[in-house]
Write a protein that holds these residues in place. Structure first.
Motif, PDB file in Angstrom:
ATOM      1  N   GLU A  41     -15.928  89.930 -67.623  1.00  0.00           N
ATOM      2  CA  GLU A  41     -16.935  88.983 -68.092  1.00  0.00           C
ATOM      3  C   GLU A  41     -17.395  89.304 -69.510  1.00  0.00           C
ATOM      4  OE1 GLU A  41     -20.697  89.201 -66.063  1.00  0.00           O
ATOM      5  OE2 GLU A  41     -20.446  91.337 -65.615  1.00  0.00           O
ATOM      6  N   VAL A  42     -18.042  88.306 -70.112  1.00  0.00           N
ATOM      7  CA  VAL A  42     -18.699  88.464 -71.412  1.00  0.00           C
ATOM      8  C   VAL A  42     -20.188  88.275 -71.189  1.00  0.00           C
ATOM      9  CG1 VAL A  42     -18.965  87.568 -73.759  1.00  0.00           C
ATOM     10  CG2 VAL A  42     -16.713  87.542 -72.656  1.00  0.00           C
ATOM     11  N   LYS A  43     -20.982  89.238 -71.640  1.00  0.00           N
ATOM     12  CA  LYS A  43     -22.429  89.137 -71.539  1.00  0.00           C
ATOM     13  C   LYS A  43     -23.020  88.912 -72.929  1.00  0.00           C
ATOM     14  CE  LYS A  43     -22.819  92.249 -67.543  1.00  0.00           C
ATOM     15  NZ  LYS A  43     -23.415  93.524 -67.057  1.00  0.00           N
ATOM     16  N   ILE A  44     -23.879  87.927 -73.050  1.00  0.00           N
ATOM     17  CA  ILE A  44     -24.586  87.651 -74.292  1.00  0.00           C
ATOM     18  C   ILE A  44     -26.000  88.184 -74.154  1.00  0.00           C
ATOM     19  CG2 ILE A  44     -25.349  85.875 -75.920  1.00  0.00           C
ATOM     20  CD1 ILE A  44     -22.312  86.229 -75.752  1.00  0.00           C
ATOM     21  N   LYS A  52     -13.159  82.114 -77.964  1.00  0.00           N
ATOM     22  CA  LYS A  52     -13.530  81.000 -77.091  1.00  0.00           C
ATOM     23  C   LYS A  52     -14.198  81.505 -75.812  1.00  0.00           C
ATOM     24  CE  LYS A  52      -9.942  77.851 -78.785  1.00  0.00           C
ATOM     25  NZ  LYS A  52      -8.652  77.169 -78.479  1.00  0.00           N
ATOM     26  N   ALA A  53     -13.752  82.654 -75.333  1.00  0.00           N
ATOM     27  CA  ALA A  53     -14.383  83.236 -74.149  1.00  0.00           C
ATOM     28  C   ALA A  53     -15.799  83.718 -74.471  1.00  0.00           C
ATOM     29  CB  ALA A  53     -13.541  84.390 -73.616  1.00  0.00           C
ATOM     30  N   HIS A  76      -7.531  88.313 -70.148  1.00  0.00           N
ATOM     31  CA  HIS A  76      -7.185  86.897 -69.981  1.00  0.00           C
ATOM     32  C   HIS A  76      -5.676  86.705 -70.000  1.00  0.00           C
ATOM     33  CE1 HIS A  76      -8.270  82.713 -69.694  1.00  0.00           C
ATOM     34  NE2 HIS A  76      -7.316  82.420 -70.572  1.00  0.00           N
ATOM     35  N   VAL A  81     -17.892  82.489 -76.646  1.00  0.00           N
ATOM     36  CA  VAL A  81     -18.835  81.364 -76.794  1.00  0.00           C
ATOM     37  C   VAL A  81     -18.878  80.487 -75.549  1.00  0.00           C
ATOM     38  CG1 VAL A  81     -18.554  81.361 -79.285  1.00  0.00           C
ATOM     39  CG2 VAL A  81     -17.100  79.865 -77.901  1.00  0.00           C
ATOM     40  N   GLY A  82     -18.111  80.852 -74.513  1.00  0.00           N
ATOM     41  CA  GLY A  82     -18.189  80.122 -73.252  1.00  0.00           C
ATOM     42  C   GLY A  82     -17.340  78.873 -73.169  1.00  0.00           C
ATOM     43  N   HIS A  83     -16.395  78.696 -74.079  1.00  0.00           N
ATOM     44  CA  HIS A  83     -15.533  77.514 -74.024  1.00  0.00           C
ATOM     45  C   HIS A  83     -14.429  77.657 -72.979  1.00  0.00           C
ATOM     46  CE1 HIS A  83     -16.574  75.533 -78.137  1.00  0.00           C
ATOM     47  NE2 HIS A  83     -17.639  75.936 -77.485  1.00  0.00           N
ATOM     48  N   ASP A 101     -13.189  80.313 -69.432  1.00  0.00           N
ATOM     49  CA  ASP A 101     -13.540  81.409 -68.536  1.00  0.00           C
ATOM     50  C   ASP A 101     -12.433  82.453 -68.576  1.00  0.00           C
ATOM     51  OD1 ASP A 101     -15.919  80.204 -67.653  1.00  0.00           O
ATOM     52  OD2 ASP A 101     -14.800  78.983 -66.194  1.00  0.00           O
ATOM     53  N   TYR A 129     -20.812  78.782 -83.323  1.00  0.00           N
ATOM     54  CA  TYR A 129     -19.351  78.939 -83.283  1.00  0.00           C
ATOM     55  C   TYR A 129     -18.682  78.005 -84.282  1.00  0.00           C
ATOM     56  CZ  TYR A 129     -14.600  78.552 -81.242  1.00  0.00           C
ATOM     57  OH  TYR A 129     -13.246  78.514 -81.037  1.00  0.00           O
TER      58      TYR A 129
END
Length: 551
Positions: free
Chosen positions: A403-406, A391-392, A354, A394-396, A398, A414
């Protein structure tokens, strides 16, 4: 150097300090500890003269300089960083300006005026060196660097700094001045682990005296030579020799002794009450079995014995030797209920990176995974991107790349550092009922587990302390059924005991956690692994020893 004698302070009917007495000698480093709100900051302000005590005195040695770092430090926004650093030493800036003025005068002076200017210059140089001279310039640079401000342009205005940078600048200014007595109120706020460790070394080498308020147990374990502990119930202060661990052991032993004495006392009271009951019953029997005068006189004598024993019991209960039942306080008791496990792979970073401007990358190329049941603590210097990464996750926000995979069936809860997710107009009761369809009694019982009792459940969130808001945020996450907690500095604004209790509570969580904190004692007891951002790279370590060996 400093003598505090019988200090008492009240605000209206609320007593804050009661008969507080201690002495701070040269070379001593005392910790001032106690729960939030017990009067630590008030006592520091009384010592510095910013507040007046209702009773008692504060005595200082002659010609001693006190340096005070308050929590809410105010610096002039118009000053440059360089000017703010020099303003920490009275008279330094004028002395330096006099020297520069005379240097210019010497270069322009003729042969007749030069001797007089040289004499003035020698006097100005002596004053300047007495205040630290050019050695102070170097000390200021080094202190700023150690506190994470070395990359800043010292010519920029203080007003351009963030709140955390201003706090660190205030600490740097104070430490560079090296006053005789340092009064530090939460100096580790906004410091990363590296800066905290440098502060420890500074305090250990400081030749003056230190009175320190801090919730960093590791710092206190390593630095202090004595503890002044304020009791939140009695508002008095007890003085202990040795470090924080010595204080904790002495406190626990005193509590054990008080429990034993109280239990012995309860047994004695029980025995007296049982004896009174038996004697009274016997007197009643004599009174009822016969109407003759002999039995009546006997009944009266037995009743007198019972009355005497009752008086003895009352005197015992009211005596100064009576021991109060120990007050241990509440612990947060988390009930996570049925927490669905979810998948083994909880958080997966795939080439994650980022940047806010496309030029300066906070982190890049991160390929790491958090698995079920792990408790990962994310550490690193201030501004390196820890909060951004959370923040990335928890999806707050981009990510700029990757990418972040949950994982499957993962419900992420959070807790942000700024606590901005709480509506200041809601009450704790209203918040809980907005998250879950439970009645008022159930909601109040649930909030009681998080130390909200009585009318406290009706207090607007905006009026709660930061520590209370942290507990409320955690309650919200628990009630929401999260099986993965992402917590950004959850220990901020909590005292040592609250930090330890929160750590114990979180240790019972059956899910997965990703947390940022600078509390080394918490990290060492809690973390199953460490992530750290170093020079734009996200790396994984087993523990702090492993990290320090490779960084």
């Amino acid at each position: 150097m400093l003598q505090v004698s019988h200090i008492s302070k009240s605000y209206g009917i609320q007593t804050v300090l009661e008969d507080v007495t201690f002495v701070l000698n040269k070379g001593e480093r005392l910790a001032l500890i106690g729960p939030n709100g017990c009067g630590k900051t008030t006592l520091l302000r009384i010592i510095t003269g910013l507040e007046q005590a209702d009773a008692g005195t504060v005595s200082l040695g002659s010609d001693l300089v006190i340096g005070y770092l308050p929590q809410g430090l105010e610096l002039s926004s118009e000053q440059t960083i360089d000017e703010a650093m020099r303003s920490g030493i009275a008279g330094y800036q004028p002395a330096r300006q006099d020297l520069e003025r005379l240097e210019i005068a010497m270069s322009d002076a003729g042969s007749e005026a030069l001797p007089a200017i040289l004499s003035q210059y020698d006097e100005a140089l002596e004053r300047f060196e007495a205040l630290g001279g050019y050695v102070l310039e170097h000390r200021c640079e080094q202190t700023l660097a150690h506190l994470g401000l070395g990359d800043l342009d010292t010519g920029q205005s203080v007003g351009s700094l963030s709140g955390g940078q201003k706090t660190r600048l205030g600490l740097a200014r104070l430490l560079a001045a090296e006053p005789d007595i340092l009064l530090l109120d939460e100096p580790t706020n906004h410091l990363d682990i590296k800066a905290i460790e440098w502060l420890e070394e500074f305090l250990l080498s400081h030749r003056g005296a230190v009175l320190l308020v801090s919730h960093d147990r590791t710092l206190l374990d390593r630095c202090v030579s004595g503890v002044v502990a304020i009791d939140e119930k009695t508002h008095t202060a007890a003085v202990y020799s040795g470090g924080y661990i010595d204080y904790a052991e002495a406190r626990d032993k005193a509590l054990e002794k008080q429990w034993a004495q109280w239990q012995d006392q309860q047994e004695k009271v029980h025995q007296l009450e049982e004896s009174i009951r038996k004697v009274s019953a016997r007197a009643d029997r004599y009174q009822n079995i016969s109407k003759d005068d002999f039995q009546r006189r006997k009944s009266k004598m037995v009743m007198q014995k019972a009355t005497a024993q009752s008086a003895r019991l009352q005197r015992y209960i009211e005596s100064e030797d009576r021991v109060d039942k120990p007050i241990t306080g509440w612990n947060i008791k988390l009930d996570f209920g049925h927490t669905p496990r979810g998948g083994q792979e909880v958080i997966v970073l795939c080439n994650a990176g980022h940047s806010y401007d496309g030029c300066r990358w906070l982190f890049r190329g991160a390929d790491l995974m958090v698995q079920h049941g792990e408790r990962i603590v994310l550490v690193g210097p201030n501004g390196c991107g820890k909060s951004t990464l959370l923040k990335a996750v928890v999806g707050h926000i981009d990510l700029a790349e990757g990418e972040v995979k949950i994982g499957a069936n993962i419900h992420v809860g959070y807790m942000p550092q700024e606590q901005e997710t709480l509506d200041p107009n809601l009450t704790p009761l209203g918040l809980v009922q907005s998250v879950s369809a439970i009645n008022e009694t159930e909601a109040r019982n649930f909030l009681h587990l998080f130390l909200f009792a009585g009318d406290e459940v009706f207090t607007p969130v905006g009026a709660l302390s930061y520590g209370e808001r942290s507990r409320l945020l955690l309650a919200k996450l628990v009630l929401g059924g999260s099986n993965c907690l992402v917590l950004d500095e959850p220990l901020n604004h909590l005292d040592i005991m609250s930090r330890e209790r929160l750590g114990e509570a979180l240790a019972t969580f059956p899910g997965t956690m990703l947390i940022t904190t600078h509390d080394r004692a918490f990290i060492d007891r809690f973390a199953t692994g460490l992530w750290t951002i170093i020079n734009g790279a996200l790396r994984q370590f087993v523990d702090r020893a492993d990290m320090e060996a490779h960084v």
